[in-house]
Structures are given as structure tokens and as C-alpha cells.
Write a protein that holds these residues in place. Structure first.
Motif, PDB file in Angstrom:
ATOM      1  N   CYS A   1      14.407 -14.157 -11.202  1.00  0.00           N
ATOM      2  CA  CYS A   1      15.230 -13.264 -10.405  1.00  0.00           C
ATOM      3  C   CYS A   1      16.667 -13.739 -10.512  1.00  0.00           C
ATOM      4  O   CYS A   1      16.931 -14.871 -10.874  1.00  0.00           O
TER       5      CYS A   1
ATOM      6  N   SER B   1      22.840  -3.752 -15.794  1.00  0.00           N
ATOM      7  CA  SER B   1      21.556  -4.048 -16.412  1.00  0.00           C
ATOM      8  C   SER B   1      21.654  -5.404 -17.085  1.00  0.00           C
ATOM      9  O   SER B   1      22.625  -5.686 -17.792  1.00  0.00           O
TER      10      SER B   1
ATOM     11  N   ASP C   1      20.082  -1.121  -4.167  1.00  0.00           N
ATOM     12  CA  ASP C   1      18.731  -1.068  -4.702  1.00  0.00           C
ATOM     13  C   ASP C   1      18.647  -1.899  -5.971  1.00  0.00           C
ATOM     14  O   ASP C   1      19.659  -2.242  -6.580  1.00  0.00           O
ATOM     15  N   ALA C   2      17.434  -2.236  -6.361  1.00  0.00           N
ATOM     16  CA  ALA C   2      17.216  -3.035  -7.563  1.00  0.00           C
ATOM     17  C   ALA C   2      15.859  -2.703  -8.157  1.00  0.00           C
ATOM     18  O   ALA C   2      14.904  -2.396  -7.428  1.00  0.00           O
TER      19      ALA C   2
ATOM     20  N   TYR D   1      16.388  -6.439 -15.464  1.00  0.00           N
ATOM     21  CA  TYR D   1      16.644  -5.960 -14.113  1.00  0.00           C
ATOM     22  C   TYR D   1      17.887  -5.105 -14.070  1.00  0.00           C
ATOM     23  O   TYR D   1      18.805  -5.246 -14.868  1.00  0.00           O
ATOM     24  N   GLN D   2      17.865  -4.180 -13.135  1.00  0.00           N
ATOM     25  CA  GLN D   2      18.998  -3.320 -12.860  1.00  0.00           C
ATOM     26  C   GLN D   2      19.294  -3.413 -11.366  1.00  0.00           C
ATOM     27  O   GLN D   2      18.404  -3.222 -10.543  1.00  0.00           O
ATOM     28  N   VAL D   3      20.526  -3.714 -11.045  1.00  0.00           N
ATOM     29  CA  VAL D   3      20.921  -3.900  -9.646  1.00  0.00           C
ATOM     30  C   VAL D   3      22.027  -2.926  -9.306  1.00  0.00           C
ATOM     31  O   VAL D   3      23.042  -2.844 -10.011  1.00  0.00           O
TER      32      VAL D   3
ATOM     33  N   TRP E   1      17.351  -8.437   0.843  1.00  0.00           N
ATOM     34  CA  TRP E   1      16.529  -7.660  -0.071  1.00  0.00           C
ATOM     35  C   TRP E   1      15.115  -7.511   0.469  1.00  0.00           C
ATOM     36  O   TRP E   1      14.506  -8.469   0.948  1.00  0.00           O
TER      37      TRP E   1
ATOM     38  N   ALA F   1      22.240 -10.989  -6.647  1.00  0.00           N
ATOM     39  CA  ALA F   1      22.530  -9.581  -6.373  1.00  0.00           C
ATOM     40  C   ALA F   1      23.944  -9.412  -5.867  1.00  0.00           C
ATOM     41  O   ALA F   1      24.252  -8.472  -5.146  1.00  0.00           O
TER      42      ALA F   1
ATOM     43  N   TYR G   1      26.531  -1.047 -10.401  1.00  0.00           N
ATOM     44  CA  TYR G   1      25.257  -0.976 -11.091  1.00  0.00           C
ATOM     45  C   TYR G   1      25.347  -1.697 -12.433  1.00  0.00           C
ATOM     46  O   TYR G   1      26.291  -1.508 -13.183  1.00  0.00           O
TER      47      TYR G   1
END
Length: 263
Positions: free
Chosen positions: A13, A23, A50-51, A44-46, A84, A16, A21
Motif C-alpha cells: 500500500c 495511477s 477514493d482509491a 493503485y489509483q488514488v 481510509w 494517500a 487522481y
């Protein structure tokens, strides 16, 4: 060895802190000495609140011939005032011909709303999961994102989290061990200052009945699993190294900076 790959999975992980946004792809290698055991990849996309996370761990090198395995996970998270929080989690593990899957969805109060498993738990082999064990719990990825935010704000990692993944209920204990200056021993690994944190798994439900890792009967696990957090991503904190002491020696997971991608 299973606990090593649990630890590696939990480290997949990232921070954040980014408000826009983005990737990102992170790749980890897992080795014992000079012997490659496994590879892990996180995509991952944050966004702002949201993620979406997709993680994969699979055996590599000589171990793939003797004990091949693969695991993957997909998680959707949402950012709330408390940090989160999970929305959905899918996990799958394949070892030989055996396949194990679980799906979990959470409500707005961080309680499990729906779930499914294949196969179902064998209560002759594992401890049961009660309804209370599904209340106010996080998935593994939300927990590590919260841990990283905790490190960002406090400078240490001493905290704990209640975790549920559809098959097991655990309490994760993190503790600050100090700092170190990591040097390069392999091409592409992180070099620089890192915070060292210990990770201890406290099993609560769903774990093996004949395992010594049950509450009150386990050996001292403190310090066996170490996570190293550094800042390779434009100042963002990420796990850059994991060490697990086992009966065969120290097994190490390393972030490979050569394969890291940020868009």
C-alpha cells in the motif's frame, strides 16, 4: 513462509497524501539470501476521496517448481473523516490445485454487510468467526493507508488496527523500532533514511486450531516482522523493505525502484 507473504501483502500500500487522481505501480521482490522466492505487484489509483487497489503475489525462481502459489486482491476504499475505510474486498489464493476465495462488502459504519467464501470455513480445522468480529473492522489495505497517514502526522508507527478479510479476523500491532540509513545491496532497491516498524499479528478468529499463533499460546512475535518506510515517491512515504525472521533465516521483500511507475 505463509506469514512472510502475509506481511509482504500488507506492505503493498502507498501514501494517500496526493490530492489529485493518480495511477501508480509498485513491484517488490522477495528473496532468501541470493535466492528469489516471489514477486509482488501493486497497481493503485488514488483520488481525492477514493482509491482502487489491485495486488498480486506469486512464487518465482526455484520455489515455483516445488511449491507454486499465487494470490491476488482487489479493494475499493473511500476516505472519511476517520481515515481510509473499505467498501469492497476480493481475495484469491491458488496453491497447486487448491483455490480459496473471499468477497466482502462494508456499510458506511465499517461493519461487514455482505460476504461470501469458497470454500466455506471448516470449523473442524479453524476457529469460528462470530457476528461481533465483523463489526467496526477494516480491510488490510485501509489499515496500511491509515498507518502511513499516522506516520506522516506523528513520525512514528506505534498503533493497532482491527482487520477482517473474509476468512480471518486479526488485530495488527505496529511498533516503532527506530530509524536506519538503508544502503544498496541489490540493483534498484531504495537507499536512504527509513523508519523501522515491527508488525505483530494477533489472531482472533478463522485461524488454524492447531496453530501456535492463537491468542495466549503464541511465542513472542515482537520484532520478527519488520517494515521499513521511506520516501522514494516525490516525498511520499511507502513501504520500501520488509524483513521476516524464520527458521530458514531472514527473508526480505524489497521495492524495485527500476520498475516503479507513476502517472
Amino acid at each position: 513462509m505463509h506469514r512472510l507473504f502475509l506481511a509482504v501483502s500488507f506492505t503493498l500500500c502507498v501514501s494517500a497524501a496526493a490530492a489529485s487522481y493518480q495511477s501508480t505501480r509498485l513491484v517488490y521482490t522477495v528473496s532468501w539470501g541470493n535466492i528469489l522466492l516471489a514477486k509482488s505487484q501493486l497497481d493503485y489509483q488514488v483520488g481525492k476521496d477514493d482509491a482502487r487497489i489491485s495486488a498480486n503475489v506469486e512464487s518465482d525462481g526455484f520455489i515455483a517448481f516445488f511449491s507454486g502459489f499465487q494470490s491476488r486482491a482487489k479493494a475499493d476504499l473511500v476516505l472519511k473523516d476517520t481515515g481510509w475505510t473499505p467498501k469492497t474486498l476480493f481475495m484469491e489464493r491458488i496453491s497447486g490445485r487448491k483455490k480459496v476465495q473471499s468477497r466482502v462488502a462494508w456499510d458506511d459504519d465499517s461493519n461487514v454487510s455482505t460476504e461470501s467464501r469458497m470454500p466455506e470455513l471448516d470449523l473442524d480445522e479453524v476457529y469460528p468467526l462470530t457476528a461481533q468480529m465483523r463489526v467496526n473492522v477494516l480491510d488490510p489495505y485501509s489499515a496500511v493507508l491509515r498507518l502511513i497517514r499516522h506516520i506522516e502526522t506523528s513520525g512514528d508507527c506505534t498503533t493497532s488496527y482491527e482487520i477482517y478479510d473474509g476468512r480471518r479476523r486479526n488485530r495488527l500491532h505496529f511498533k516503532t523500532l527506530g530509524t536506519t540509513d538503508l544502503t544498496e545491496t541489490r540493483p534498484g532497491e531504495f537507499v536512504g533514511d527509513a523508519l523501522i516498524c515491527s508488525l505483530e499479528f494477533e489472531p482472533i478468529g478463522g485461524h488454524q486450531i492447531d496453530s501456535k499463533w492463537r491468542s495466549g499460546e503464541k511465542d513472542d512475535d515482537g520484532g520478527r516482522i519488520k517494515m521499513f518506510f521511506g520516501r522514494p515517491l516525490q516525498g511520499q512515504i511507502v513501504p520500501v523493505r520488509v524483513e521476516v525472521d524464520s527458521w530458514i533465516g531472514t527473508v526480505v521483500g524489497r521495492l524495485d525502484l527500476r520498475k516503479m511507475m507513476v502517472q
